[in-house]
Design a protein around this motif. Structure first.
Motif, PDB file in Angstrom:
ATOM      1  N   ALA A 271       0.852  -1.200   0.000  1.00  0.00           N
ATOM      2  CA  ALA A 271       0.000   0.000   0.000  1.00  0.00           C
ATOM      3  C   ALA A 271       0.882   1.243   0.000  1.00  0.00           C
ATOM      4  CB  ALA A 271      -0.929  -0.019   1.209  1.00  0.00           C
ATOM      5  N   LEU A 276      -0.859   2.318  -4.466  1.00  0.00           N
ATOM      6  CA  LEU A 276      -2.219   2.861  -4.371  1.00  0.00           C
ATOM      7  C   LEU A 276      -2.606   3.657  -5.614  1.00  0.00           C
ATOM      8  CD1 LEU A 276      -2.167   3.853  -0.611  1.00  0.00           C
ATOM      9  CD2 LEU A 276      -3.434   1.976  -1.666  1.00  0.00           C
ATOM     10  N   VAL A 291      -5.846  -4.945  -2.636  1.00  0.00           N
ATOM     11  CA  VAL A 291      -4.526  -4.494  -2.171  1.00  0.00           C
ATOM     12  C   VAL A 291      -4.177  -5.298  -0.926  1.00  0.00           C
ATOM     13  CG1 VAL A 291      -3.175  -2.562  -1.242  1.00  0.00           C
ATOM     14  CG2 VAL A 291      -4.855  -2.137  -3.045  1.00  0.00           C
ATOM     15  N   PRO A 298      -2.982   2.216   5.213  1.00  0.00           N
ATOM     16  CA  PRO A 298      -2.057   2.531   4.129  1.00  0.00           C
ATOM     17  C   PRO A 298      -1.306   3.838   4.425  1.00  0.00           C
ATOM     18  CG  PRO A 298      -4.289   2.235   3.294  1.00  0.00           C
ATOM     19  CD  PRO A 298      -4.361   2.114   4.774  1.00  0.00           C
ATOM     20  N   ARG A 312      -7.582   4.954   2.769  1.00  0.00           N
ATOM     21  CA  ARG A 312      -8.198   3.624   2.655  1.00  0.00           C
ATOM     22  C   ARG A 312      -9.684   3.736   2.306  1.00  0.00           C
ATOM     23  NH1 ARG A 312      -8.606  -0.725   7.576  1.00  0.00           N
ATOM     24  NH2 ARG A 312     -10.270  -1.955   6.677  1.00  0.00           N
ATOM     25  N   PHE A 322      -9.151  -4.032   0.601  1.00  0.00           N
ATOM     26  CA  PHE A 322      -7.854  -4.100   1.284  1.00  0.00           C
ATOM     27  C   PHE A 322      -7.745  -5.376   2.102  1.00  0.00           C
ATOM     28  CE2 PHE A 322      -8.007   0.348   0.276  1.00  0.00           C
ATOM     29  CZ  PHE A 322      -6.680   0.693   0.086  1.00  0.00           C
TER      30      PHE A 322
END
Ligand SMILES: Cc1cc2nc3c(=O)[nH]c(=O)nc-3n(C[C@H](O)[C@H](O)[C@H](O)COP(=O)(O)OP(=O)(O)OC[C@H]3O[C@@H](n4cnc5c(N)ncnc54)[C@H](O)[C@@H]3O)c2cc1C
Ligand code: FES
Length: 509
Positions: A271, A276, A291, A298, A312, A322
């Motif tokens: 991340a 990202l 991710v 992150p 996030r 995530f």
């Protein structure tokens, strides 16, 4: 305001409409022009930044310069020169005349005065065709260096707008021809010899010579090492080479884009900013993105938990899933198994797990190394006449009082510019306040300063409303400021940190 309503500055405007240290936008012969007043002085310059066309009307006037609100380029109000990257080209200037209480913008001025370098090495060689390398070559010519100038680059493309490779270009919203920073004519006209696909394998500091992998030896009078950084490669059990992608070069970005044609689901490992941004760009292409990253929120280590959570949530709102606190256990065919036991069916993986400075050449040559190529305040390495700039260099940052190395586009370009000036004899210290930006969907995050750790985070405004300034403090000192939708505040924070550096208290300390 449309063109019809724009103020015709040629016809004259009342001085009262331009506050002291203020700005007024208008047009002259169809071109957007910005008038700036500084006491009795009046300036008229092009209204758009030459980097990405940012509106200088929304920027900050500091002394006789104006700074762009988007990525902090700085232009001289007197000459239009792009004094600081990321803009490399000047804006136009117009003559301003005041008659009584009326200000008229007259004809465009031709202000380019050829400079003459005070020190002219027999030749300059730049190793690295990235941000620092190109900005240095550009500045050498601007400073009047007329001798032989060579950029030796391991890349297969001329210097590119690297930040775009994970943003608009990857998202499919920027055309391919926007990516090269300069046209082939640029190198020809400025007599910059650009050697591509040319990895330098050794540097002999005594003989002042580099050796390219293809056997070519090149001598230099002065050398700039701008070798950047390479993505950290992680071994992923069971993954084939074609399943795993990294992103540093134009070619890497093109390879990922080629894969997206038939891909439906992608796993981003890490991340990081690049991870990202890739997630955002691939989501924009309609691809489902997961991710996986070992940490908490992150980017928490860089910007704290609050901003991390905001980022996030922003990605989740765009459909990104995530998997935090875990990583990849193994890959089997299309199935990726995470350490928490989740199985994901993916077309390919993109790894964004950080970079390492490219130091091989400097190490082989015996230059001083300190988790980067060690340079002094003039960006000169432990060997006189050999400079280093960009992601590879660690320098004494007067703002923090620490020796730091960062991975920011603007810093790399500005270091390239300062190194170039020093190569031709300027003896200019590199003291710019670090700045970077990152783009996630329609949210731009600007960061000024440098904070590796802090003891307080102050949030002015609201992250959720995407309108805030987040200040990272140690004791009473502001180390860094993150802004969202507050570009002017970001510029003010930068100017504040510069002023702090010049304050008598800091000078004594
Ligand atoms: C996808 C992506 C997005 C990014 N987005 C942002 C952003 O939004 N904002 C931001 O601030 N920063 C961003 N960055 C970081 C930024 O691009 C870097 O900080 C910057 O490019 C560093 O410039 P540099 O000149 O030091 O290195 P680079 O631009 O990486 O250039 C290094 C050059 O050195 C060459 N080289 C290395 N070793 C040798 C050798 N031995 N011989 C010959 N040539 C060699 C390489 O081929 C390359 O041409 C991004 C980076 C990437 C990869
Ligand atoms: S648009 Fe002005 S600095 Fe980027």
């Amino acid at each position: 305001m449309n063109d019809v309503e724009k103020l015709d500055l040629k016809r004259g405007v009342a001085i009262a409409r331009i506050p002291d240290h203020g700005k007024l936008s208008g047009v002259v012969d169809g071109e957007d022009v910005l008038v700036v007043r500084r006491g009795a002085e009046l300036f008229a310059i092009g209204a758009h930044c030459t980097h990405y066309h940012g509106p200088l009307a929304d920027g900050l006037v500091v002394g006789d310069t104006v700074r762009c609100p988007w990525h902090h380029a700085c232009f001289s109000l007197r000459t239009g020169e792009a004094l600081r990257a990321p803009a490399l080209d000047s804006v136009d200037c117009w003559r301003v005349e005041r008659l009584g209480d009326t200000v008229f913008v007259r004809e465009k001025l031709s202000l380019s005065v050829p400079k003459r370098a005070t020190n002219a090495p027999s030749s300059v060689v730049i190793v690295g065709g990235g941000a620092a390398g190109l900005a240095a070559a550009d500045m050498l010519r601007r400073e009047g260096y007329a001798g032989p100038l060579t950029i030796v680059s391991a890349d297969d493309s001329p210097p590119v707008d690297r930040p775009n490779l994970s943003k608009d270009y990857l998202a499919g919203t920027a055309q391919e021809d926007w990516v090269p920073l300069r046209s082939p004519d640029y190198y020809r006209e400025r007599k910059i010899d650009l050697l591509l696909n040319s990895r330098v394998s050794s540097l002999d500091t005594k003989r002042k010579q580099i050796l390219v992998e293809n056997g070519k030896a090149i001598e230099f009078g002065a050398l700039l090492l701008a070798t950047g950084a390479d993505p950290v490669h992680l071994p992923i059990a069971g993954a084939t080479e074609s399943q795993v992608h990294y992103l540093r070069t134009f070619r890497d970005s093109k390879r990922i884009i080629a894969k997206t044609a038939s891909a439906r689901r992608v796993l981003v490992v890490g991340a990081s900013f690049i991870g990202l941004e890739v997630a955002a760009s691939l989501s924009t292409r309609g691809i489902s993105v997961d991710v996986v990253a070992p940490g908490g929120q992150p980017l928490e280590r860089i910007m704290g938990a609050e901003v991390g959570l905001f980022i996030r949530k922003l990605h989740e709102a765009h459909g990104v899933t995530f998997h935090l606190g875990e990583t990849v256990r193994q890959v089997s065919g299309r199935t990726v198994t995470l350490t928490g036991g989740t199985n994901l069916d993916v077309d390919f993986l993109v790894l964004g797990v950080g970079v390492r400075p490219s130091l091989a050449l400097a190490e082989q040559a015996g230059l001083a190394i300190d988790r980067g190529i060690s340079v002094n305040e003039y960006l000169e390495t432990s060997v006189a006449g050999i400079f280093a700039a960009g992601d590879a260099a660690r320098w004494p940052d007067p703002n923090t009082g620490e020796r730091i190395r960062v991975e920011h586009w603007v810093v790399a370009e500005r270091q390239g510019q300062v190194a170039a000036k020093n190569i031709v004899g300027a003896r200019q210290k590199f003291d710019a306040v670090p700045f970077f930006w990152s783009q996630h969907y329609d949210v731009a995050i600007n960061y000024v300063g440098h904070a590796e750790n802090w003891d307080a985070v102050e949030i002015d405004g609201s992250l959720d409303a995407r309108d805030c300034a987040v200040t990272y403090k140690k004791g009473e000192r502001t180390l860094a400021v993150v802004t969202i939708s507050r570009d002017l505040q970001s510029l003010q924070a930068e100017a504040g940190m510069e002023a702090e550096l010049l304050s008598p208290k800091r000078q004594v300390a």
